[in-house]
Design an enzyme around this catalytic site. Structure first.
Site, PDB file in Angstrom:
ATOM      1  N   ASP A   1      42.405  50.506  44.940  1.00 32.44           N
ATOM      2  CA  ASP A   1      42.354  49.510  43.978  1.00 32.44           C
ATOM      3  C   ASP A   1      43.198  50.648  42.450  1.00 32.44           C
ATOM      4  OD1 ASP A   1      41.937  47.211  41.931  1.00 32.44           O
ATOM      5  OD2 ASP A   1      40.163  48.326  41.045  1.00 32.44           O
ATOM      6  N   SER A   2      43.416  49.734  41.770  1.00 33.08           N
ATOM      7  CA  SER A   2      43.803  50.191  40.243  1.00 33.08           C
ATOM      8  C   SER A   2      42.937  51.300  39.673  1.00 33.08           C
ATOM      9  CB  SER A   2      44.542  49.284  39.507  1.00 33.08           C
ATOM     10  OG  SER A   2      43.737  48.542  39.052  1.00 33.08           O
TER      11      SER A   2
ATOM     12  N   GLY B   1      47.601  45.659  35.979  1.00 29.16           N
ATOM     13  CA  GLY B   1      48.122  44.327  35.614  1.00 29.16           C
ATOM     14  C   GLY B   1      48.987  44.080  34.279  1.00 29.16           C
TER      15      GLY B   1
ATOM     16  N   CYS C   1      42.888  44.994  45.148  1.00 31.19           N
ATOM     17  CA  CYS C   1      43.431  44.735  43.870  1.00 31.19           C
ATOM     18  C   CYS C   1      44.381  43.476  44.004  1.00 31.19           C
ATOM     19  CB  CYS C   1      44.152  45.955  43.235  1.00 31.19           C
ATOM     20  SG  CYS C   1      45.177  45.707  41.710  1.00 31.19           S
ATOM     21  N   ASN C   2      44.113  42.540  43.159  1.00 31.54           N
ATOM     22  CA  ASN C   2      45.176  41.342  43.353  1.00 31.54           C
ATOM     23  C   ASN C   2      46.407  41.626  42.814  1.00 31.54           C
ATOM     24  OD1 ASN C   2      43.183  38.475  43.621  1.00 31.54           O
ATOM     25  ND2 ASN C   2      41.816  40.088  42.749  1.00 31.54           N
TER      26      ASN C   2
ATOM     27  N   GLU D   1      35.365  47.671  32.358  1.00 30.98           N
ATOM     28  CA  GLU D   1      35.572  48.937  32.389  1.00 30.98           C
ATOM     29  C   GLU D   1      34.265  49.702  31.686  1.00 30.98           C
ATOM     30  OE1 GLU D   1      37.838  50.969  34.170  1.00 30.98           O
ATOM     31  OE2 GLU D   1      38.848  49.817  35.315  1.00 30.98           O
TER      32      GLU D   1
ATOM     33  N   CYS E   1      40.983  38.824  40.136  1.00 29.95           N
ATOM     34  CA  CYS E   1      40.906  40.144  39.587  1.00 29.95           C
ATOM     35  C   CYS E   1      39.773  40.750  40.126  1.00 29.95           C
ATOM     36  CB  CYS E   1      41.387  40.377  38.166  1.00 29.95           C
ATOM     37  SG  CYS E   1      40.989  42.040  37.355  1.00 29.95           S
ATOM     38  N   THR E   2      39.794  41.982  40.724  1.00 30.62           N
ATOM     39  CA  THR E   2      38.638  42.361  41.333  1.00 30.62           C
ATOM     40  C   THR E   2      37.671  43.033  40.298  1.00 30.62           C
ATOM     41  OG1 THR E   2      39.669  44.403  41.991  1.00 30.62           O
ATOM     42  CG2 THR E   2      39.444  42.845  43.580  1.00 30.62           C
ATOM     43  N   HIS E   3      38.130  42.934  39.020  1.00 31.14           N
ATOM     44  CA  HIS E   3      37.039  43.511  37.898  1.00 31.14           C
ATOM     45  C   HIS E   3      36.026  42.173  37.629  1.00 31.14           C
ATOM     46  CE1 HIS E   3      39.702  46.888  37.202  1.00 31.14           C
ATOM     47  NE2 HIS E   3      39.004  47.313  36.539  1.00 31.14           N
TER      48      HIS E   3
END
Ligand code: DGL
Length: 250
Positions: free
Chosen positions: A7-8, A40, A70-71, A150, A181-183
């Site tokens: 992921d980012s 993103g 990560c999308n 975050e 979005c994985t967040h």
């Protein structure tokens, strides 16, 4: 099976959580490109370049499978990564589309896609959903939710006013919302409550588990998964977030 998860930043940990809940892998090697998050807001060439660099990192570990959790990467860099990888590379967009189809078969359903600016611009979800006949689609780049997650602001005033900012002009409550979005799973409860519990939420982690279980053989389950976390900056920060999110002895 030894799997790499990329992921980012920390968002892909929400996917790791689902992988652990289902005991799918013997070993998970996680790499978050924390020095360069967010992806993103970057352009396609940059996202592809960073993703290929991450692929090089995973070549040190002889992984059997790579999940791009990560999308944004899944929307832009998957085919390039597959060209350069020795193992299968799976993204989260196709599993998300299939999970939506399984959850809401009615192609007249109102689907709202949330993602980063880049993911929304790519229209990756729209393309996949349109191929299946879905046509009531809308998308919002809810970019501010990335730094909010975050920062660990999973509830409270800042999150609520951000949700209001993005959703206030929607004509009606959507039937389903893709958390593209994985967040975003970290604020799923707040999104669910904002829409009075009436929208079905599609989560990349659960979607990828569904996808993996239908494409690979997982007869053996693992009570213990060895976890290794790497980051391009502040790996201890990533491990701290992993401890908070995964509740494991990491
Ligand atoms: N986790 C990334 C995704 O799923 C979003 C964060 C970023 O912008 O890098 O798209």
């Amino acid at each position: 099976m030894r799997v790499g998860v990329f992921d980012s930043g920390v968002g892909g940990l929400s996917v790791v959580k689902s992988l652990l809940e289902h005991k799918l892998f013997e070993e998970i090697i996680y790499f978050g490109d924390t020095a360069r998050v967010p992806y993103g807001v970057k352009d396609q060439n940059t996202i592809i370049r960073y993703s290929l660099e991450a692929l090089e990192f995973f070549k040190n570990f002889e992984i059997d499978l790579l999940i791009t959790a990560c999308n944004t990467v899944s929307a832009y860099a998957l085919s390039e990564m597959r060209l350069h990888s020795d193992c299968d590379v799976i993204g989260v967009v196709e599993p998300g589309v299939l999970a939506l189809k399984n959850a809401i078969p009615d192609t007249d359903a109102d689907i709202l896609i949330l993602g980063t600016k880049a993911t929304v611009k790519s229209q990756a979800y729209e393309k996949g959903l349109q191929e299946l006949g879905y046509h009531n689609l809308s998308a919002i780049a809810t970019t501010l939710l990335v730094p909010i997650v975050e920062e660990g602001l999973y509830e409270g005033e800042i999150l609520q006013s951000t949700l209001h900012h993005y959703f206030k002009d929607l004509p009606k409550i959507p039937d389903a919302i893709i958390l593209g979005c994985t967040h975003f799973p970290l604020v799923a409860d707040a999104i669910h409550n904002y829409f009075e519990g009436q929208s079905t939420l599609i989560h990349s982690g659960e979607a990828i588990v569904e996808y993996l279980e239908s494409h690979y053989d997982f007869t053996k389950r693992f009570e213990h998964t060895e976890l290794k976390f790497f980051a391009s900056e502040n790996p201890e920060g990533l491990r701290k977030t992993a401890r908070e999110w995964l509740g494991e002895n990491i």
